[in-house]
Design a protein around this motif. Structure first.
Motif, short mmCIF file in Angstrom:
data_model
loop_
_atom_site.label_atom_id
_atom_site.label_comp_id
_atom_site.label_asym_id
_atom_site.label_seq_id
_atom_site.Cartn_x
_atom_site.Cartn_y
_atom_site.Cartn_z
N GLU A 191 25.75 -2.57 -30.18
CA GLU A 191 26.68 -3.88 -30.46
C GLU A 191 25.68 -4.76 -31.13
O GLU A 191 26.33 -5.26 -31.98
CB GLU A 191 27.11 -3.97 -29.07
N VAL A 192 24.66 -5.04 -30.65
CA VAL A 192 23.88 -6.06 -31.39
C VAL A 192 23.74 -5.50 -32.77
O VAL A 192 23.75 -6.36 -33.72
CB VAL A 192 22.26 -5.99 -30.73
N GLY A 193 23.36 -4.22 -33.08
CA GLY A 193 23.04 -3.80 -34.27
C GLY A 193 24.49 -3.94 -35.16
O GLY A 193 24.12 -4.23 -36.48
N ILE A 194 25.53 -3.58 -34.51
CA ILE A 194 27.00 -3.85 -35.28
C ILE A 194 27.18 -5.21 -35.70
O ILE A 194 27.44 -5.65 -36.78
CB ILE A 194 28.12 -3.16 -34.44
N ASN A 195 26.92 -6.09 -34.74
CA ASN A 195 27.09 -7.54 -34.97
C ASN A 195 26.13 -8.03 -36.11
O ASN A 195 26.55 -8.89 -37.04
CB ASN A 195 26.97 -8.28 -33.73
N PHE A 196 24.79 -7.45 -36.30
CA PHE A 196 23.76 -7.98 -37.09
C PHE A 196 24.27 -7.37 -38.61
O PHE A 196 24.22 -8.23 -39.56
CB PHE A 196 22.55 -7.48 -36.62
N VAL A 197 24.67 -6.30 -38.39
CA VAL A 197 25.34 -5.74 -39.78
C VAL A 197 26.54 -6.66 -40.09
O VAL A 197 26.56 -6.75 -41.43
CB VAL A 197 25.66 -4.09 -39.66
N LEU A 198 27.48 -6.75 -39.25
CA LEU A 198 28.61 -7.61 -39.77
C LEU A 198 28.14 -9.15 -40.08
O LEU A 198 28.62 -9.60 -40.86
CB LEU A 198 29.40 -7.71 -38.62
N LEU A 199 27.32 -9.57 -39.48
CA LEU A 199 26.51 -10.88 -39.81
C LEU A 199 25.86 -10.86 -41.37
O LEU A 199 26.29 -11.83 -42.21
CB LEU A 199 25.50 -11.32 -39.00
N ILE A 200 25.50 -9.74 -41.80
CA ILE A 200 24.65 -9.70 -43.10
C ILE A 200 25.77 -9.60 -44.03
O ILE A 200 25.88 -10.07 -45.12
CB ILE A 200 23.77 -8.38 -43.00
N ILE A 201 26.74 -8.62 -43.57
CA ILE A 201 28.04 -8.53 -44.45
C ILE A 201 28.78 -9.81 -44.72
O ILE A 201 29.07 -10.38 -45.98
CB ILE A 201 29.04 -7.40 -43.91
N THR A 202 28.80 -10.68 -43.78
CA THR A 202 29.52 -11.81 -43.67
C THR A 202 28.75 -12.99 -44.55
O THR A 202 29.40 -13.43 -45.51
CB THR A 202 29.76 -12.53 -42.26
N ILE A 203 27.58 -13.04 -44.52
CA ILE A 203 26.68 -13.97 -45.46
C ILE A 203 26.61 -13.37 -46.74
O ILE A 203 26.97 -14.31 -47.66
CB ILE A 203 25.18 -13.91 -44.76
#
Length: 297
Positions: free
Chosen positions: A24-36
């Motif tokens: 979940e942390v990894g997914i959230n991190f990836v989503l954060l990178i995509i959002t940025i």
């Protein structure tokens, strides 16, 4: 089920929970990178669109300047030039001395008496000069005939041409100055509030803009007599902004010219020294070439 089995199942469940949490942390991190990345792309696209819009606005203003403002300027500048008024204004108010465009500044530069004389001369330009300015700016023969019929009459007895409707002619001329200043104010406002990129137009328009606003200096000053109410503030801003840039570019050009002249002088000096060394070496060379005769037997 014994306690060891229960503990083992609990450990497995905990491990599974930790793995899921890590995922979940990894997914959230990836989503954060995509959002940025998306925000950065959107920001760049917005900035590009904004710059493009400012350049497009500048091009539209350039067309307005060429099609309308220059046409308004021409008869006015013709009248000012032919009457000698423009030259007097530019001599009385040096380009680098004018900045505020108000009565107080004008009086400080030339004195009260000279100021009043220039104001009087502004509003007593001969009707003939104004008429000639209109005629020269007419685009068609029909327009010239219309102006001639409106402002001149020919005596049937002597054939002498006389001016008529003089007050209307003069009033129309000074109204045209106000109309020109209003259009120039709107033109300048787009740059003052960063709606258009003034740098795009500077090279093409700064000569006519600075020259004509300089000629209209007194007209603007007469509208800025009180300390609180100011008119044509955007014109004044753009005039000072482009004047400063002009002086900066002139200084840079003079500095570059000076540096090139110094480099040229250095090259000339080096060339002179090289020639001197060559002459010295040539003069000191032994011109007697020894002849080898071999050893005696």
């Amino acid at each position: 089920m014994d306690s060891e089995a229960i503990q083992l199942e609990a450990l497995k469940a905990q491990e599974l929970s930790n793995v899921l949490a890590s995922i979940e942390v990894g997914i959230n991190f990836v989503l954060l990178i995509i959002t940025i990345a998306s925000v950065i792309c959107a920001l760049r696209a917005y900035q590009h669109q904004k710059l493009r819009a400012k350049k497009d606005a500048a091009c539209s203003l350039a067309k307005l300047y060429a099609d309308e403002i220059l046409n308004q300027m021409y008869p006015i500048t013709t009248v000012f030039k032919e009457s000698g008024y423009a030259e007097k204004i530019k001599n009385a108010f040096p380009l680098d001395k004018i900045e505020k465009f108000n009565v107080e500044e004008a009086v400080a530069l030339v004195g009260e008496d000279k100021f009043q004389d220039l104001v009087k001369e502004l509003f007593t330009i001969s009707s003939k000069t104004i008429y000639l300015g209109k005629i020269r700016s007419a685009k068609t023969i029909a327009e010239r005939h219309q102006l001639a019929g409106e402002y001149t009459t020919v005596s049937k007895e002597t054939g002498e041409v006389k001016m008529v409707n003089i007050s209307v002619l003069q009033s129309d001329f000074y109204d045209s100055i106000t109309s020109l200043l209003n259009n120039l104010e709107w033109f300048s406002m787009n740059f003052q509030y960063n709606l258009a990129d003034e740098a795009v137009l500077y090279q093409s328009l700064h000569q006519t803009f600075l020259s004509n606003i300089w000629s209209l200096y007194l007209n603007i000053c007469l509208n800025n007599q009180s300390g609180s109410d100011k008119y044509y503030t955007n014109i004044v801003w753009l005039f000072n902004y482009w004047k400063t840039r002009l002086r900066t570019l002139e200084e840079e050009a003079l500095k570059a010219k000076h540096n090139k002249e110094q480099e040229l002088e250095q090259l000339k000096a080096e060339c002179t020294r090289a020639n001197q060394r060559y002459e010295q070496a040539k003069n000191s060379q032994d011109t007697q070439i020894p002849t080898y005769t071999g050893k005696p037997l």
